[in-house]
Design a protein around this motif. Structure first.
Motif, mmCIF file in Angstrom:
data_model
loop_
_atom_site.group_PDB
_atom_site.id
_atom_site.type_symbol
_atom_site.label_atom_id
_atom_site.label_comp_id
_atom_site.label_asym_id
_atom_site.label_seq_id
_atom_site.Cartn_x
_atom_site.Cartn_y
_atom_site.Cartn_z
ATOM 1 N N ALA A 296 61.325 71.292 3.165
ATOM 2 C CA ALA A 296 60.565 70.044 3.062
ATOM 3 C C ALA A 296 60.254 69.701 1.615
ATOM 4 O O ALA A 296 60.364 68.541 1.196
ATOM 5 C CB ALA A 296 59.269 70.155 3.875
ATOM 6 N N THR A 297 59.870 70.696 0.842
ATOM 7 C CA THR A 297 59.572 70.449 -0.573
ATOM 8 C C THR A 297 60.806 69.956 -1.310
ATOM 9 O O THR A 297 60.733 69.028 -2.122
ATOM 10 C CB THR A 297 59.053 71.741 -1.229
ATOM 11 O OG1 THR A 297 57.882 72.181 -0.536
ATOM 12 C CG2 THR A 297 58.704 71.510 -2.692
ATOM 13 N N PHE A 298 61.955 70.553 -1.015
ATOM 14 C CA PHE A 298 63.197 70.115 -1.655
ATOM 15 C C PHE A 298 63.557 68.694 -1.249
ATOM 16 O O PHE A 298 63.956 67.869 -2.085
ATOM 17 C CB PHE A 298 64.334 71.068 -1.281
ATOM 18 C CG PHE A 298 65.670 70.625 -1.798
ATOM 19 C CD1 PHE A 298 66.024 70.835 -3.117
ATOM 20 C CD2 PHE A 298 66.563 69.982 -0.963
ATOM 21 C CE1 PHE A 298 67.257 70.409 -3.598
ATOM 22 C CE2 PHE A 298 67.794 69.554 -1.427
ATOM 23 C CZ PHE A 298 68.150 69.770 -2.748
ATOM 24 N N LEU B 218 61.122 60.314 2.944
ATOM 25 C CA LEU B 218 60.034 60.969 2.208
ATOM 26 C C LEU B 218 58.742 60.951 3.017
ATOM 27 O O LEU B 218 58.009 61.947 3.046
ATOM 28 C CB LEU B 218 59.830 60.287 0.858
ATOM 29 C CG LEU B 218 58.812 60.941 -0.078
ATOM 30 C CD1 LEU B 218 59.280 60.842 -1.525
ATOM 31 C CD2 LEU B 218 57.432 60.293 0.035
ATOM 32 N N LEU B 219 58.481 59.837 3.699
ATOM 33 C CA LEU B 219 57.265 59.756 4.503
ATOM 34 C C LEU B 219 57.286 60.757 5.648
ATOM 35 O O LEU B 219 56.283 61.444 5.910
ATOM 36 C CB LEU B 219 57.117 58.332 5.052
ATOM 37 C CG LEU B 219 55.893 58.069 5.919
ATOM 38 C CD1 LEU B 219 54.616 58.282 5.137
ATOM 39 C CD2 LEU B 219 55.933 56.649 6.496
ATOM 40 N N CYS B 220 58.427 60.903 6.309
ATOM 41 C CA CYS B 220 58.521 61.850 7.432
ATOM 42 C C CYS B 220 58.330 63.288 6.966
ATOM 43 O O CYS B 220 57.562 64.049 7.576
ATOM 44 C CB CYS B 220 59.877 61.697 8.116
ATOM 45 S SG CYS B 220 60.071 60.148 9.027
ATOM 46 N N TRP B 221 59.029 63.672 5.894
ATOM 47 C CA TRP B 221 58.881 65.033 5.388
ATOM 48 C C TRP B 221 57.467 65.283 4.886
ATOM 49 O O TRP B 221 56.920 66.381 5.057
ATOM 50 C CB TRP B 221 59.891 65.291 4.267
ATOM 51 C CG TRP B 221 61.297 65.458 4.740
ATOM 52 C CD1 TRP B 221 62.288 64.517 4.716
ATOM 53 C CD2 TRP B 221 61.885 66.618 5.336
ATOM 54 N NE1 TRP B 221 63.444 65.022 5.249
ATOM 55 C CE2 TRP B 221 63.230 66.313 5.629
ATOM 56 C CE3 TRP B 221 61.408 67.889 5.643
ATOM 57 C CZ2 TRP B 221 64.095 67.236 6.213
ATOM 58 C CZ3 TRP B 221 62.268 68.810 6.223
ATOM 59 C CH2 TRP B 221 63.586 68.490 6.508
ATOM 60 N N SER B 222 56.855 64.280 4.277
ATOM 61 C CA SER B 222 55.490 64.446 3.767
ATOM 62 C C SER B 222 54.488 64.601 4.904
ATOM 63 O O SER B 222 53.548 65.398 4.809
ATOM 64 C CB SER B 222 55.106 63.252 2.885
ATOM 65 O OG SER B 222 55.890 63.201 1.719
ATOM 66 N N VAL B 223 54.678 63.837 5.976
ATOM 67 C CA VAL B 223 53.782 63.955 7.126
ATOM 68 C C VAL B 223 53.878 65.347 7.731
ATOM 69 O O VAL B 223 52.860 65.994 8.030
ATOM 70 C CB VAL B 223 54.116 62.874 8.175
ATOM 71 C CG1 VAL B 223 53.404 63.161 9.491
ATOM 72 C CG2 VAL B 223 53.723 61.494 7.660
ATOM 73 N N TRP B 224 55.112 65.834 7.906
ATOM 74 C CA TRP B 224 55.246 67.193 8.430
ATOM 75 C C TRP B 224 54.651 68.207 7.460
ATOM 76 O O TRP B 224 53.999 69.165 7.879
ATOM 77 C CB TRP B 224 56.728 67.534 8.678
ATOM 78 C CG TRP B 224 56.880 68.876 9.318
ATOM 79 C CD1 TRP B 224 56.880 69.158 10.652
ATOM 80 C CD2 TRP B 224 56.972 70.149 8.647
ATOM 81 N NE1 TRP B 224 56.989 70.515 10.856
ATOM 82 C CE2 TRP B 224 57.047 71.151 9.646
ATOM 83 C CE3 TRP B 224 57.006 70.531 7.310
ATOM 84 C CZ2 TRP B 224 57.151 72.499 9.334
ATOM 85 C CZ3 TRP B 224 57.107 71.880 6.995
ATOM 86 C CH2 TRP B 224 57.189 72.854 7.998
#
Length: 291
Positions: free
Chosen positions: A201-203, A89-95
């Motif tokens: 990313a949202t998914f 979640l942190l990686c996708w949120s950062v991107w």
């Protein structure tokens, strides 16, 4: 023959109301006003403090803002730590935050770049058509990617890095080309890739969350993106900062996406290597013991 049910009469009334002459604006205006009034009507809020100060709550007026606010902040902070302690979640949120910041910058200043490449006084421009085509192709790409089987948990970060390279290349071509059609095409590619990736990313973020934390995480991600965009605008665009020309700005935006690609390629490669080492570990253990 089926008779009119209990929900048919309101629908019929609305249909009859829709047939009123166009000059009669009073009824539509009254309906909109009534909708706005009832949509924003909150009967309980004027009595919320009185409810909290009731004898059964054992709170005084002085005690009820302070502990209540502290409790809310404590709960939000605990939820924040629980959500972002998940590495995927942190990686996708950062991107999500970084790319959205760059996307907004390119979107806001693309027309200035187009005007630089082909002034509207000299030829017909097709800015609106390009926006429409890019939106349509982005929606089509999102539809197609739903049928592609990809282990995003394993290859997600590598995919983000590779697509970020394509985004950086598209922005760079937009900046360096002298042809408005090449610039248009690069913009379409840029938006299509971004819309595809932001949907994925949202998914992925939502898949790693409970429903109660959606607003918190996406709110934090959006705030981070807008804060970064404000900072980037102040440094690159604003006269109090560097105040660069639009072509130099887009060169910086291309470098920005290239940097995102490098970071996620490095991180994603390390993640894939660690994952495959963990999978090979249990198999190699018994073999080593037997030998």
């Amino acid at each position: 023959m089926e008779g009119p049910g209990p929900g048919r009469w309101p629908a019929a009334a609305l249909l009859r109301a829709a047939r009123v002459p166009r000059c009669c604006w009073l009824l539509p205006t009254a309906l909109l006003c009534a909708y706005g009034f009832f949509a924003n009507l909150r009967p309980s809020e004027p009595f919320l403090t009185r409810y909290l100060l009731g004898p059964d709550k054992n709170l005084t007026e002085r005690q009820e803002p302070q502990p209540g606010l502290l409790l809310v902040l404590k709960v939000l902070w605990a939820d924040f730590l629980a959500c972002y302690s998940s590495r995927p979640l942190l990686c996708w949120s950062v991107w999500w935050a970084l790319s959205t910041c760059g996307y907004f910058q390119v979107l806001n200043y693309a027309q200035g770049l187009w005007e630089k490449v082909m002034p509207s006084r000299q030829a017909a421009i097709y800015n609106g058509s390009v926006e429409a085509v890019s939106t349509f192709l982005g929606a089509a790409a999102v539809f197609v990617v739903g049928y592609i089987k990809v282990s995003w948990s394993t290859w997600g970060e590598v995919a983000l890095s590779l697509f970020s390279v394509l985004i950086a290349a598209a922005v760079y071509v937009m900046d360096t080309t002298g042809s408005i059609w090449v610039c248009y095409a690069s913009y379409v590619v840029f938006r299509t890739i971004y819309m595809l990736l932001i949907t994925v990313a949202t998914f992925q973020i939502a898949a790693n969350l409970s429903m109660e934390c959606y607003a918190l995480v996406f709110g934090v991600n959006t705030f981070t993106a807008l804060a970064l965009q404000t900072l980037l605008t102040l440094i690159v665009v604003d006269a109090s900062g560097l105040g660069l020309e639009v072509t130099t700005q887009f060169l910086i935006y291309a470098s920005y996406f290239a940097l995102i690609a490098v970071v996620f390629l490095t991180n994603g490669t390390i993640s894939v290597i660690k994952k495959y080492r963990k999978q090979d570990g249990p198999e190699s253990g018994p073999q080593a013991t037997t030998s």
